[in-house]
Motif scaffolding. Structure first.
Motif, PDB file in Angstrom:
ATOM      1  N   THR A  49       0.840  -1.195   0.000  1.00 11.88           N
ATOM      2  CA  THR A  49       0.000   0.000   0.000  1.00 11.88           C
ATOM      3  C   THR A  49       0.877   1.249   0.000  1.00 11.88           C
ATOM      4  O   THR A  49       1.636   1.492   0.938  1.00 11.88           O
ATOM      5  N   HIS A  50       0.799   2.020  -1.080  1.00 16.42           N
ATOM      6  CA  HIS A  50       1.587   3.241  -1.220  1.00 16.42           C
ATOM      7  C   HIS A  50       1.147   4.249  -0.157  1.00 16.42           C
ATOM      8  O   HIS A  50      -0.047   4.469   0.037  1.00 16.42           O
ATOM      9  N   LYS A  51       2.119   4.850   0.512  1.00 14.72           N
ATOM     10  CA  LYS A  51       1.879   5.820   1.581  1.00 14.72           C
ATOM     11  C   LYS A  51       1.071   5.237   2.743  1.00 14.72           C
ATOM     12  O   LYS A  51       0.499   5.978   3.545  1.00 14.72           O
ATOM     13  N   LEU A  52       1.030   3.920   2.822  1.00 10.48           N
ATOM     14  CA  LEU A  52       0.313   3.222   3.898  1.00 10.48           C
ATOM     15  C   LEU A  52      -1.132   3.718   4.040  1.00 10.48           C
ATOM     16  O   LEU A  52      -1.644   3.861   5.149  1.00 10.48           O
ATOM     17  N   THR A  53      -1.789   3.931   2.906  1.00 10.98           N
ATOM     18  CA  THR A  53      -3.192   4.361   2.971  1.00 10.98           C
ATOM     19  C   THR A  53      -4.117   3.213   3.367  1.00 10.98           C
ATOM     20  O   THR A  53      -5.219   3.459   3.864  1.00 10.98           O
ATOM     21  N   GLU A  54      -3.683   1.968   3.134  1.00 11.19           N
ATOM     22  CA  GLU A  54      -4.472   0.785   3.486  1.00 11.19           C
ATOM     23  C   GLU A  54      -5.939   0.983   3.069  1.00 11.19           C
ATOM     24  O   GLU A  54      -6.832   1.012   3.904  1.00 11.19           O
ATOM     25  N   PRO A  55      -6.218   1.081   1.758  1.00 11.57           N
ATOM     26  CA  PRO A  55      -7.544   1.489   1.305  1.00 11.57           C
ATOM     27  C   PRO A  55      -8.609   0.398   1.376  1.00 11.57           C
ATOM     28  O   PRO A  55      -9.773   0.660   1.091  1.00 11.57           O
ATOM     29  N   HIS A 104     -19.286 -17.778   4.106  1.00 11.29           N
ATOM     30  CA  HIS A 104     -19.101 -16.349   4.366  1.00 11.29           C
ATOM     31  C   HIS A 104     -19.023 -15.617   3.029  1.00 11.29           C
ATOM     32  O   HIS A 104     -18.513 -16.167   2.050  1.00 11.29           O
ATOM     33  N   ILE A 105     -19.525 -14.414   3.008  1.00 10.87           N
ATOM     34  CA  ILE A 105     -19.349 -13.514   1.871  1.00 10.87           C
ATOM     35  C   ILE A 105     -18.739 -12.229   2.403  1.00 10.87           C
ATOM     36  O   ILE A 105     -19.233 -11.660   3.379  1.00 10.87           O
ATOM     37  N   ILE A 106     -17.667 -11.799   1.746  1.00  8.89           N
ATOM     38  CA  ILE A 106     -16.947 -10.609   2.199  1.00  8.89           C
ATOM     39  C   ILE A 106     -17.060  -9.529   1.135  1.00  8.89           C
ATOM     40  O   ILE A 106     -16.572  -9.692   0.015  1.00  8.89           O
ATOM     41  N   ALA A 107     -17.739  -8.445   1.469  1.00  6.68           N
ATOM     42  CA  ALA A 107     -17.813  -7.299   0.564  1.00  6.68           C
ATOM     43  C   ALA A 107     -16.446  -6.635   0.532  1.00  6.68           C
ATOM     44  O   ALA A 107     -15.817  -6.405   1.575  1.00  6.68           O
ATOM     45  N   ILE A 108     -15.980  -6.320  -0.682  1.00  5.92           N
ATOM     46  CA  ILE A 108     -14.651  -5.726  -0.884  1.00  5.92           C
ATOM     47  C   ILE A 108     -14.828  -4.261  -1.243  1.00  5.92           C
ATOM     48  O   ILE A 108     -15.483  -3.925  -2.231  1.00  5.92           O
ATOM     49  N   ILE A 109     -14.224  -3.396  -0.447  1.00 10.01           N
ATOM     50  CA  ILE A 109     -14.427  -1.951  -0.595  1.00 10.01           C
ATOM     51  C   ILE A 109     -13.084  -1.246  -0.719  1.00 10.01           C
ATOM     52  O   ILE A 109     -12.120  -1.594  -0.023  1.00 10.01           O
ATOM     53  N   MET A 110     -13.017  -0.292  -1.619  1.00 10.83           N
ATOM     54  CA  MET A 110     -11.848   0.589  -1.728  1.00 10.83           C
ATOM     55  C   MET A 110     -12.241   1.951  -1.166  1.00 10.83           C
ATOM     56  O   MET A 110     -13.101   2.629  -1.687  1.00 10.83           O
ATOM     57  N   LYS A 111     -11.618   2.312  -0.059  1.00 10.46           N
ATOM     58  CA  LYS A 111     -11.892   3.583   0.629  1.00 10.46           C
ATOM     59  C   LYS A 111     -10.776   4.559   0.303  1.00 10.46           C
ATOM     60  O   LYS A 111      -9.629   4.340   0.659  1.00 10.46           O
ATOM     61  N   ARG A 112     -11.123   5.618  -0.380  1.00  8.81           N
ATOM     62  CA  ARG A 112     -10.125   6.599  -0.823  1.00  8.81           C
ATOM     63  C   ARG A 112      -9.663   7.497   0.318  1.00  8.81           C
ATOM     64  O   ARG A 112     -10.455   7.923   1.155  1.00  8.81           O
ATOM     65  N   ASP A 113      -8.366   7.789   0.318  1.00  7.63           N
ATOM     66  CA  ASP A 113      -7.778   8.800   1.194  1.00  7.63           C
ATOM     67  C   ASP A 113      -7.298   9.923   0.281  1.00  7.63           C
ATOM     68  O   ASP A 113      -6.184   9.880  -0.243  1.00  7.63           O
ATOM     69  N   LEU A 114      -8.149  10.916   0.074  1.00  9.75           N
ATOM     70  CA  LEU A 114      -7.838  11.965  -0.902  1.00  9.75           C
ATOM     71  C   LEU A 114      -6.656  12.815  -0.466  1.00  9.75           C
ATOM     72  O   LEU A 114      -5.967  13.405  -1.299  1.00  9.75           O
ATOM     73  N   LYS A 115      -6.403  12.868   0.837  1.00  4.32           N
ATOM     74  CA  LYS A 115      -5.264  13.665   1.330  1.00  4.32           C
ATOM     75  C   LYS A 115      -3.931  13.060   0.896  1.00  4.32           C
ATOM     76  O   LYS A 115      -2.923  13.760   0.822  1.00  4.32           O
ATOM     77  N   ALA A 116      -3.940  11.754   0.604  1.00  2.00           N
ATOM     78  CA  ALA A 116      -2.696  11.089   0.185  1.00  2.00           C
ATOM     79  C   ALA A 116      -2.313  11.470  -1.239  1.00  2.00           C
ATOM     80  O   ALA A 116      -1.164  11.261  -1.645  1.00  2.00           O
ATOM     81  N   ASN A 117      -3.272  11.990  -1.988  1.00  2.00           N
ATOM     82  CA  ASN A 117      -3.006  12.456  -3.364  1.00  2.00           C
ATOM     83  C   ASN A 117      -2.383  11.355  -4.230  1.00  2.00           C
ATOM     84  O   ASN A 117      -1.383  11.577  -4.912  1.00  2.00           O
ATOM     85  N   PRO A 119      -2.970   8.347  -7.298  1.00  2.00           N
ATOM     86  CA  PRO A 119      -3.861   7.962  -8.399  1.00  2.00           C
ATOM     87  C   PRO A 119      -4.814   6.864  -7.942  1.00  2.00           C
ATOM     88  O   PRO A 119      -4.423   5.952  -7.197  1.00  2.00           O
ATOM     89  N   GLU A 120      -6.046   6.950  -8.398  1.00  2.00           N
ATOM     90  CA  GLU A 120      -7.041   5.947  -8.004  1.00  2.00           C
ATOM     91  C   GLU A 120      -6.563   4.542  -8.344  1.00  2.00           C
ATOM     92  O   GLU A 120      -6.787   3.602  -7.590  1.00  2.00           O
ATOM     93  N   MET A 121      -5.895   4.394  -9.474  1.00  2.00           N
ATOM     94  CA  MET A 121      -5.428   3.077  -9.903  1.00  2.00           C
ATOM     95  C   MET A 121      -4.568   2.409  -8.840  1.00  2.00           C
ATOM     96  O   MET A 121      -4.631   1.192  -8.643  1.00  2.00           O
ATOM     97  N   GLU A 122      -3.745   3.187  -8.141  1.00  2.00           N
ATOM     98  CA  GLU A 122      -2.883   2.608  -7.116  1.00  2.00           C
ATOM     99  C   GLU A 122      -3.706   2.039  -5.969  1.00  2.00           C
ATOM    100  O   GLU A 122      -3.365   0.993  -5.403  1.00  2.00           O
ATOM    101  N   GLU A 123      -4.777   2.722  -5.628  1.00  2.00           N
ATOM    102  CA  GLU A 123      -5.608   2.266  -4.523  1.00  2.00           C
ATOM    103  C   GLU A 123      -6.426   1.046  -4.927  1.00  2.00           C
ATOM    104  O   GLU A 123      -6.601   0.117  -4.148  1.00  2.00           O
ATOM    105  N   VAL A 127      -6.109  -2.798  -3.212  1.00  2.00           N
ATOM    106  CA  VAL A 127      -7.217  -3.641  -2.760  1.00  2.00           C
ATOM    107  C   VAL A 127      -7.184  -4.983  -3.488  1.00  2.00           C
ATOM    108  O   VAL A 127      -7.407  -6.038  -2.881  1.00  2.00           O
ATOM    109  N   ALA A 128      -6.881  -4.971  -4.787  1.00  2.00           N
ATOM    110  CA  ALA A 128      -6.793  -6.220  -5.539  1.00  2.00           C
ATOM    111  C   ALA A 128      -5.694  -7.117  -4.972  1.00  2.00           C
ATOM    112  O   ALA A 128      -5.854  -8.343  -4.904  1.00  2.00           O
TER     113      ALA A 128
END
Length: 200
Positions: A49-55, A104-117, A119-123, A127-128
């Motif tokens: 996870t770039h910048k440890l955003t852990e999205p 079990h079913i696990i919903a997979i969510i990408m939570k953006r940290d806009l302050k980290a600036n 690219p969405e692709m990295e986040e 998650v992938a």
């Protein structure tokens, strides 16, 4: 901390033998222990996870939660398709019944940290990679699992249901169960040499 010593053969084995196994291959009414799901999620948490955003964010459905999820997606499908005039009974029944076949079913969510600036692709990629860790852990335990992006994944109403912001993404659902058989699916890949160019 000293450099860890890995069993390279076992690492290669789990990576190369990970398989998707689907609802028809699930053993029903024999739930996976929650402790294994917790291990799957703990390993997801160690993805790059770039910048440890852990999205990555996850919502786990089990027990009666599976029925709640099934009812939610089936009812939402009915509402949406009635507006569009393209309701299909078989699709409705599949959305209503398939979740109940999983442990079990696990919903997979990408939570953006806009302050980290970033690219969405990295986040999305982070998650992938978390999901790949989930896949590998499930495979190592001999569990049946797959990542699906059907049902409500891309429906705006589902995004709202999961409390996601405009920049966040619902990235699908990770189904987990015990396999109905000991037979493990065979894999196939084209040679890596066909996909690589070397510059020396």
């Amino acid at each position: 901390m000293n450099r860890p010593i890995f069993n390279v053969e076992e690492v290669n084995k789990v990576i190369r033998n990970r398989r998707s196994m689907f609802v028809t291959q699930f053993k029903q009414n024999d739930p996976v222990d929650d402790s294994l799901i917790e291990e799957i999620l703990e390993n997801a948490n160690w993805a790059p996870t770039h910048k440890l955003t852990e999205p990555w964010r996850f919502v786990v459905f089990s027990g009666e939660g599976l029925r709640k999820f099934a009812d939610f997606q089936a009812d939402l499908y009915m509402q949406r398709s009635e507006k569009n005039g393209n309701f299909i009974e078989a699709t409705y029944q599949k959305l209503k019944e398939n979740p109940l076949k999983a442990s079990h079913i696990i919903a997979i969510i990408m939570k953006r940290d806009l302050k980290a600036n970033l690219p969405e692709m990295e986040e999305v990629a982070a998650v992938a990679m978390a999901v790949q860790n989930m896949y590998l852990t499930a495979a190592a335990h001999g569990l049946a699992a797959y990542w699906g992006t059907g049902g409500p994944t891309f429906w705006p109403e589902a995004k709202e249901h999961f409390g996601l912001g405009e920049e966040d993404k619902l990235m699908g659902f990770f189904y987990v169960a015990k396999p109905a058989t000991d037979r493990w699916p065979q894999g196939k890949r084209n040679p890596i040499a066909d996909k690589v160019s070397w510059v020396k």
